[in-house]
Design a protein around this motif. Structure first.
Motif: not given
Length: 773
Positions: A380-386, A429-433
């Motif tokens: 899947g696509i790794v999404v990072s929110a800063r 920083v917050f991350v999800w796949v």
């Protein structure tokens, strides 16, 4: 066959259990300590402490007639003749001694009459006579030679071996029961005095709790003069031996140097109290492993700690009690095994705690990136929110409100995560796949999240605006940890470019890899000596003599080939490696000066010094240490500092330059003319030399302005009492012009290219003083 497989499976499960592994590690540590005797020095020190606690006087049943310094002084010689020795034997025998040991090599006992007198005394004695027999080994050839007393004396006596076994620490800890001499077993003196059964090859540990200083001792001169009463020897074992300063002394544990005969008596006293038993370390190790099993298998920490405390106490007390009974054991191998088991238990507990706590943010209770990496969800696509202003927000919020802030951020992100687990990293920083790997769907969700975050959130009645950017990584072929970092890089790029989101560009990986590889390779090159130093000669402008050199670093990169310094020196400064690189060059340069000093004691060496190092507290001590290490006078070292706009205003940098100047190191302003020089700058810098930049020297014959600038610089430097070095001299025409201007030193391809040290040494050796063309 099925039963065998079931049993094999059971054994496999047992071997995989943590307690079994801990016991195996403990056993291995105990065996290493026991077999290799790693803890022997500490074991000996502890035994000395126990000996002091158990210290007691000697039994008094062994009396030493000492041919001491007073006796030697009164008789006039340490080697007594047969009649004198016979008198000692007769008086001890007449007093009723049980045994008499005459510890003297009887090869030369004076005249025939004196020898006959001694033989008569030995033959007529009622006490058992003991005479020494020993062997020696040549330390060079390894050849062994045996010593036996002359037959005329030996036939009246029993032989006693008097060899001492000196341990690696130069002390005598153990003693033999017997030794092979002349192809026959000879009991040791201690065995005969103590009444032990002689066992050839066997050793026993000497009990130094018997106070050597309490052994009864009388002076031989007092015996000869009949100043000692017979009651001193009645029923005793008497030893007649030298104790004067000329006899060989040995180190007895717990005391200073003593004559060897006292160690023999201490060994005999050990046997008199009961034949000692040495159990070594195997039995205590087995007991320790049982206790270790109880420690690692205990479910409660209090129980495990109690068992461990009792075991350690027993390890301290048990040897003391056993040694009172004449039993010696080694406690460090079992104690090492026991403590190893305890450490394994503690480490295992900490690891379990870390695995639990290490996956949770301790402030908010949300799963962190460690939990993401353990989940190993990479499809899947790794999404990072800063959250760009997260640090500013948390700095103004009470600590207890940070959790509420994160919960609200999580609540909004969950609308765009489509049920995927969100993980919290540091600093907003917050991350999800993403489960949906379609770009259109992901972009729509991010656009929706951007609209959602335009509205402020409410924390503790405060309205807070959030600046959020997003980064994406689509490459599922790379490890998840790398993809997480890539998505964060994309989010930072979006923030920098004023975008709402950005995708990571794989093309940037190659450049990043090279940049990281450069610093890593630089560390490797320094460690593996791939870097080397070239030396460019510096020539006296008037005489043409080679008076010094500049050290220039070179690097033959295994992948990129020859790298010019400007490709890695700057990277070393930015990457925090400039100190290692500079000290490497400085060390090599001073080593070169040390080699050249024999030919030219005034040969100087210049080394470039980064401005970044001028603020370092370790700079001056390191320079001093290297000068001392290579025995180079400070005046022979010149440190070149590049002219910059910041140097003159940094007080700590100026202080370091002054300290270097005070210890005698020469300072040079490098690349002069390219920076921000002023008269105030030249006044504040304690430089003894100005080095004109090559850009001015190259145009010296073609540019009137450069000619004026160089000439005025030379005149100004001389008026301030400073030398001038011109670098980049590449033609005879430029050299002649510099000579007319009165330049002091020149450097460039025309007078000498940078060369390895061996070539420089050859140049100095063949020409002595190289003249410029």
């Amino acid at each position: 066959m099925a039963e065998f497989r079931r049993n094999a499976v059971k054994i496999k499960h047992i071997l995989a259990r943590r307690p079994f592994k801990a016991l195996m590690i403990a056993l291995l540590v105990g065996l290493v300590f026991g077999v290799a005797q790693i803890g022997e020095p500490l074991e000996n020190m502890i035994e000395l402490g126990r000996n002091k606690l158990r210290s007691h006087p000697a039994s008094g049943s062994i009396v030493l007639i000492a041919i001491d310094d007073r006796s030697v002084g009164e008789i006039g010689s340490a080697h007594w003749n047969g009649s004198q020795l016979a008198s000692l034997v007769r008086q001890a025998d007449a007093a009723g001694a049980r045994q008499i040991h005459l510890d003297d090599e009887l090869d030369d006992v004076g005249t025939a009459r004196q020898a006959a007198d001694l033989e008569s005394a030995l033959g007529s004695a009622r006490a058992q006579i003991l005479l020494p027999a020993r062997f020696s080994i040549n330390p060079v050839s390894g050849a062994r030679s045996d010593y036996l007393p002359p037959a005329r004396f030996a036939r009246h006596a029993r032989l006693a071996n008097t060899n001492l076994f000196v341990w690696w620490d130069d002390r005598v800890w153990q003693h033999p029961y017997a030794a092979e001499i002349g192809d026959r077993p000879v009991p040791s003196l201690s065995s005969l005095l103590g009444g032990a059964d002689p066992k050839p090859g066997a050793l026993f540990r000497i009990d130094y709790a018997n106070d050597i200083r309490s052994i009864p001792m009388v002076s031989a001169s007092d015996v000869l003069d009949h100043r000692i009463g017979p009651e001193q020897f009645a029923g005793k074992r008497v030893v007649i031996a030298r104790t004067d300063i000329g006899v060989e002394h040995y180190r007895a544990p717990g005391v200073t140097l003593v004559p060897g005969i006292l160690i023999h008596i201490a060994a005999a006293e050990t046997i008199l109290r009961g034949v000692p038993l040495d159990l070594g370390w195997p039995i205590p190790l087995a007991v320790a492993l049982l206790l270790a099993a109880a420690v690692v298998c205990a479910r409660r920490r209090a129980i495990a700690a109690g068992i461990l405390a009792l075991a350690v106490a027993a390890a301290i007390i048990a040897p003391l009690l056993l040694e009172i009974a004449g039993i010696h054991i080694q406690m460090l191998p079992p104690l090492a095994a026991l403590l190893t088991a305890a450490v394994v238990r503690i480490v295992a507990r900490l690891r379990r705690t870390y695995q639990t706590r290490g996956t949770i943010n301790i402030v908010t209770g949300k799963p962190n990136l460690q939990a993401l990496h353990q989940a190993e969800r990479n499809a899947g696509i790794v999404v990072s929110a800063r959250v760009a202003n997260y640090a500013q927000i948390t700095a103004t919020l009470p600590p207890q409100n940070e959790k509420e802030l994160v919960e609200q951020i999580f609540g909004r992100l969950e609308f765009g995560a489509d049920g995927a687990q969100i993980y919290q990293a540091d600093e907003g920083v917050f991350v999800w796949v993403a489960r949906d790997d379609r770009d259109e769907s992901i972009v729509q969700r991010i656009e929706g999240l951007q609209a959602l975050f335009r509205s402020p959130i409410v924390v503790a009645t405060r309205l807070i605006d959030l600046a959020v950017t997003f980064g994406l990584d689509h490459d599922a072929s790379r490890p998840l940890a790398q993809r997480t970092s890539s998505a964060l890089v994309a989010a930072d790029e979006a923030l920098r470019d004023g975008k709402r989101w950005a995708s990571f560009n794989p093309a940037t990986i190659k450049d990043a890899d090279w940049a990281m590889s450069l610093l890593g390779r630089l560390d490797h090159a320094i460690d593996k000596k791939e870097l080397w130093v070239a030396y460019q000669p510096k020539v006296d402008c008037k005489t043409g003599a080679t008076i010094g050199a500049e050290a220039l670093v070179r690097w033959a990169h295994p992948e990129k080939g020859q790298l010019p310094p400007d490709q890695f020196v700057g990277a070393a400064e930015r990457g925090g490696r400039i100190d290692r690189l500079t000290y490497f060059v400085l060390d090599s340069a001073l080593a070169a000066v040390a080699r050249i000093q024999g030919r030219d004691p005034d040969f100087t060496m210049a080394v470039n010094l980064s401005v970044l190092l001028l603020s370092s507290r370790t700079l001056v001590p390191t320079v001093e240490a290297l000068l001392l290490q290579h025995r180079v006078e400070p005046r022979l070292l010149t440190l070149e500092v590049t002219e910059t706009s910041t140097l003159g205003s940094a007080e700590d940098q100026l202080a370091n330059l002054k300290r270097l100047s005070d210890i005698g190191v020469q300072l040079s302003i490098d690349d002069y003319g390219t920076g921000f020089s002023t008269l105030e700058y030249l006044r504040r810098i304690p430089a003894s030399e100005i080095k004109i930049d090559r850009s001015f020297i190259a145009m010296l014959c073609n540019s009137q302005s450069d000619r004026i600038m160089v000439n005025s610089t030379i005149q100004l430097a001389h008026s301030l009492g400073r030398k001038v070095v011109a670098e980049g001299v590449e033609s005879q025409e430029i050299l002649d012009e510099l000579r007319r201007m009165g330049c002091d030193v020149i450097q460039g391809y025309h007078t000498g290219r940078p060369v390895p040290l061996a070539v420089l040494l050859k140049r100095l050796k063949s020409t002595g003083a190289q003249e410029a063309a």
